[in-house]
Design a protein around this motif. Structure first.
Motif, short mmCIF file in Angstrom:
data_model
loop_
_atom_site.label_atom_id
_atom_site.label_comp_id
_atom_site.label_asym_id
_atom_site.label_seq_id
_atom_site.Cartn_x
_atom_site.Cartn_y
_atom_site.Cartn_z
N GLU A 602 -16.34 36.55 59.75
CA GLU A 602 -17.67 36.17 59.36
C GLU A 602 -17.47 34.55 59.35
O GLU A 602 -18.30 33.85 58.05
N THR A 605 -20.79 32.98 62.62
CA THR A 605 -22.26 33.18 62.19
C THR A 605 -22.33 33.25 60.83
O THR A 605 -21.54 34.10 60.30
N ASP A 607 -24.98 34.02 57.91
CA ASP A 607 -26.32 34.41 57.65
C ASP A 607 -26.60 35.09 56.57
O ASP A 607 -25.83 36.21 56.33
N PRO A 608 -27.24 34.83 55.66
CA PRO A 608 -28.11 33.51 55.66
C PRO A 608 -27.34 32.09 55.48
O PRO A 608 -26.26 32.24 55.13
N PRO A 609 -27.80 31.17 55.72
CA PRO A 609 -27.02 29.73 55.71
C PRO A 609 -26.59 29.65 54.26
O PRO A 609 -26.95 29.90 53.30
N GLU A 619 -26.52 22.87 54.30
CA GLU A 619 -26.41 24.38 54.72
C GLU A 619 -25.83 24.47 55.99
O GLU A 619 -26.35 23.87 57.06
N ILE A 621 -24.37 27.13 58.99
CA ILE A 621 -24.73 28.39 59.77
C ILE A 621 -23.69 28.92 60.54
O ILE A 621 -23.87 30.05 60.99
N GLY A 622 -22.57 28.17 60.55
CA GLY A 622 -21.33 28.68 61.44
C GLY A 622 -20.45 27.82 61.60
O GLY A 622 -20.54 26.50 61.10
N THR A 645 -28.07 23.53 59.27
CA THR A 645 -29.35 23.79 59.63
C THR A 645 -29.98 22.68 60.38
O THR A 645 -31.05 22.87 60.95
#
Length: 908
Positions: A602, A605, A607-609, A619, A621-622, A645
């Protein structure tokens, strides 16, 4: 009279050593009929062979108690004689030996059945106790012949039953004539003494004559062996029946041994005479809880004792057996002087309840004295007269915000009436500055009303200002009256805890850092931290979460903090595996990339940020696995780039196995100093990267694209830093062929970091931890040594290298003069805020920071010395200029940088 030279034992800082040479002697074999009945004797090594394997142990004793653990000889297999010829070093120095020190030497035999005094399969073959000092208090030197007591371990007692030297008897007496045995024993002792003198060099060596004498003495020794045995038997007869441990068959009395162990003591050029170490007076113990006004008092020196006429000497008529011994009672120093205490009460009673005190105003002379007192640094100790003066004009001083901390120090908080009135005066005081509020939250203030007053001042600070001091405020919770026992909330015990929890639940950025600062304290299980402090921080963490869920978005914030913890755990797992593996760097890098690219983890990605714990304003996101790098250093930190983000990438260094709290503190202080300088309209283009310790052995660090001065020097030959900046920021019309903004950034950032690292005493500076960004930002990395510590000898107080100055155009250029001017401005601005910086360090005294923990009582003083507060501003700037010139002209740092470069080259 010839001069006589000797040494004292207290100046001999060498470990005690002894050489086990060989064992001489024999005993008649035990009859076979006895061995048939006694199987425990049949299988004992010495009863099977006259040269069986033995080993020796040596232990230092004094006062009938062991001083060290025993030291053992290595294994030796004997054939014709038992000879070890081995030096043993004992874990104690000659300087630490008492006068009655002795060596307990035991020879151990082997027996599968054990026996009396056995240690596993080892039983005592015999023992002897050798005193280290003779009757004249001189250290034994050279060879010693020690009598062995069979079947006994050396006892080591002061009244030893196994003495190495037998007491000599008178040769002749009135009762009978002199026997031949006595003559032989006397002649043997005389020859031993002569041999010892020969070994010590007191008798000249003549090789051909020495060989003749040695053969003659050896032959005579064989003839006198039996008389020596009888002499030993007479010596042992009175006590032979006292110890049943010597019995072999249970029917006959134990016989004395004719075994002799030869040992050798170290030889010194001069006699070593016993001299006891003179210890300083014991430290004054804290027998009572010291208040704020007493916590930093100067401890009273030991009292001077004046003797009357004739008392200090030996006086047999008066019955003194020697000089009197002066004993210093530490309890006396911990108590107040009764006369001073009464004087203080009398003086202050005149100004305690008087109505006129509220209208008292100082005259010009007293006003100058009060202004001088107000200018004292937080570490300054007030005298009793200064405290009385502050108390007298306390109402007048309520309008002076700088006077509050001095007033708190002048109050005797043990006096209930005085402390009650002090709290009433406190309520009338004007608003104070943040630096004074932080001083009131330090370890020297224990009054809850005073600490609550300081917290009220902090309530007026905004979140950005509070974030600058949050690390220290979390440490200040250790000095609150919080019970480690569970049962009620910490907010009921501490106004500071209530305030921090309240503000942390209202701001996510504050709450993020507050949570991780508390988590590190919960993770610290060292002895320096203590279980009580751990329990307190666990309670604080629980109360924070309890209060957080009461907020409108509290549940979401709580889940975010838990997700951050899971994210840190995933990084810790892969970092720990990479650090422990023995693979190549390329293979380790591939493993990390595969791990991060695996969807199960995980990280590809998010998610959420997720707000980054290192910088919650960002923030992520991956992850971008292809940009992962594993570094070559011993801990193998991992560089991971995360997508944000905003569409940018945020590179992060994650490291396990290292405590980043010291680096985190230094970066926080640099950030604070940058803020202070900008308030003075002095922007030195500092770029303190972010560091966050997530536990005591792991942490995150922001990765700033840059290159070390070492790499620049290896890439460019002449003026490497300038060549690097020209490559990235060329401008043919600019100064030195650079863009003006780039050179200006380099000069300002060099000035800022030079002054700040000097004040903090940052050590271990070399070209590998001086970094330069392509846009000209200069900065330092790796703060493993602070407060003046440095692993390298003759390290300069400030790191100002030739490469830095050459990039400015040389030491005679206008740019270098501008650099020095920036240094002076920064130093003057930080000196004005020295109280704030000193108070922040005083709050970190118990934070378990490595370089502060070494000398916690001197940490604040070391920072204060770098400010030179005792000098005027002009003299302080001159001092700084001299330090800069010395650093630039020093030769040792250049040599050390070259050596460091060579070492790093071979490591690579």
């Amino acid at each position: 009279m010839e001069p006589f030279s000797f040494a004292s034992s207290d100046s001999l800082h060498f470990p005690v050593s002894i050489r086990i040479l060989n064992l001489e002697g024999s005993e008649p074999p035990i009859p076979f009929s006895v061995l048939v009945d006694r199987l425990d004797l049949k299988h004992t090594g010495s009863n099977q062979s006259s040269h069986s394997d033995l080993y020796a142990t040596v232990q230092v004793w004094a006062g009938s108690k062991p001083l060290t653990v025993p030291v053992q000889t290595s294994y030796k297999s004997f054939r014709t004689e038992r000879r070890w010829n081995e030096w043993l070093t004992l874990p104690v120095n000659y300087s630490s030996l008492p006068e009655n020190a002795r060596l307990a030497i035991t020879l151990w035999d082997l027996s599968p059945t054990g026996g009396e005094g056995a240690q596993g399969h080892a039983i005592p073959f015999g023992g002897t106790t050798l005193p280290l000092f003779d009757r004249e208090n001189q250290l034994h030197r050279g060879r010693q012949k020690c009598h062995i007591y069979r079947h006994k371990a050396a006892d080591g007692n002061d009244d030893s039953k196994t003495p190495a030297f037998l007491r000599k008897k008178r040769v002749a007496s009135k009762k009978g004539p002199v026997t031949s045995e006595d003559k032989n024993a006397e002649e043997s002792d005389r020859m031993d003494a002569l041999f010892k003198k020969h070994e010590m060099g007191e008798i000249p060596r003549v090789d051909w004559l020495d060989q003749l004498v040695f053969r003659k003495v050896e032959k005579r020794g064989l003839q006198s062996a039996r008389p020596f045995q009888k002499a030993a038997q007479r010596q042992q007869e009175p006590q032979s029946g006292l110890d049943d441990g010597n019995e072999l068959d249970g029917r006959r009395d134990p016989e004395p041994s004719n075994f002799v162990l030869h040992v050798e003591m170290p030889r010194f050029d001069f006699p070593v005479v016993f001299a006891d170490h003179e210890y300083p007076p014991p430290p004054i113990s804290s027998l009572q809880h010291l208040s704020a006004s007493q916590s930093n008092i100067v401890l009273k020196p030991p009292p001077e004792v004046h003797f009357g006429p004739g008392i200090n000497g030996v006086d047999d008529d008066e019955g003194y057996g020697g000089p009197l011994i002066r004993v210093y009672d530490p309890e006396v120093g911990a108590r107040d002087n009764p006369a001073e205490s009464k004087h203080r009460r009398l003086v202050r009673s005149q100004h305690r309840n008087g109505i006129l005190d509220k209208d008292l105003k100082p005259n010009a002379k007293v006003r100058d004295e009060l202004n001088l007192i107000m200018s004292y640094s937080p570490t300054h100790t007030l005298s009793s007269e200064e405290k009385d003066l502050i108390w007298k004009f306390r109402y007048h001083l309520t309008r002076n915000k700088k006077a509050l901390t001095k007033f708190v120090k002048s109050v005797s908080w043990q006096d209930l009436a005085e402390s009650k009135q002090a709290v009433q005066v406190l309520a009338k005081w004007t608003d104070i500055d943040v630096d004074d509020a932080l001083e009131l939250l330090g370890p020297t203030v224990d009054n809850s009303s005073v600490r609550a007053f300081a917290v009220e001042r902090l309530r007026k600070a905004d979140n950005a200002e509070l974030l600058l001091y949050l690390l220290q405020l979390v440490q200040a919770l250790k000095y609150e009256h919080i019970s480690p026992q569970s049962g009620h909330e910490v907010a009921q015990d501490s106004s500071l805890a209530r305030f921090l929890i309240s503000r942390a639940t209202q701001s996510f950025v504050l709450g993020n850092y507050f949570w991780w600062y508390v988590m590190v304290e919960c993770d610290d299980g060292s002895q320096d931290q203590g279980q009580d402090n751990q329990a307190i921080y666990h309670k604080i963490a629980f109360d924070f979460m309890t209060e957080l869920v009461k907020q409108p978005d509290g549940n979401e914030t709580r889940k975010t903090l838990l997700r951050q913890a899971e994210w840190i755990a995933i990084l810790s797992k892969i970092s720990g595996e990479i650090k422990e593996s023995n693979e190549s760097i390329a293979r380790r890098t591939d493993r990390v990339k595969n791990f991060l690219a695996d969807p199960k983890n995980e990280m590809v990605t998010i998610d959420p940020p997720l707000p980054l714990p290192l910088d919650p304003s960002v923030e992520i996101i991956g992850v971008a696995p292809e940009e992962t790098i594993v570094f070559k250093s011993s801990l193998h930190p991992i560089k991971v780039a995360f997508k944000t983000t905003s569409g940018r990438k945020y590179p992060v260094l994650f490291k396990t196995g290292d405590d980043l709290r010291q680096d985190q503190l230094v970066i926080q202080i640099i950030t604070l100093m940058d803020n202070l300088l900008q308030k003075e309209n002095l922007d030195l283009r500092l770029s303190p990267y972010k560091i966050l310790a997530t536990s005591t052995t792991a942490g995150l660090s922001q990765f700033v694209p840059s290159i070390t001065f070492q790499s620049i020097s290896s890439k460019f030959r002449n003026n490497p830093a300038l060549a690097y900046l020209k490559q990235n920021n060329p401008d043919s019309h600019g100064p030195l062929g650079l863009r003006k903004e780039t050179l200006d950034t380099f000069i300002k950032s060099c000035a800022g970091y030079c002054v700040i690292t000097y004040i903090l005493g940052v050590g271990d500076r070399h070209l590998d931890n001086l970094l330069l960004a392509p846009d000209g930002h200069f900065f330092h990395a790796d703060f493993g040594y602070i407060l003046g510590r440095d692993p390298k000898p003759f390290a300069p107080a400030m790191k100002l290298s030739k490469e830095m100055v050459d990039c400015m155009g040389g030491s005679n250029s206008e740019h270098y003069r501008q650099f020095k001017q920036y240094c002076f401005l920064a130093y003057s601005a930080l000196r004005k805020n020295s109280n704030l910086i000193l108070n922040l360090f005083s709050l970190m005294v118990d934070a378990n920071i490595p370089d502060i923990k070494l000398e916690p009582d001197k940490a604040v003083q070391k920072v204060k010395e770098r400010f030179h507060l005792e000098l005027s501003e002009e003299d302080a700037i001159r001092t700084l200029e001299r330090i800069m010139d010395d650093s630039l002209s020093a030769l040792v740092p250049v040599v050390i940088d070259k050596l460091h470069e060579i070492v790093q080259h071979f490591r690579a």
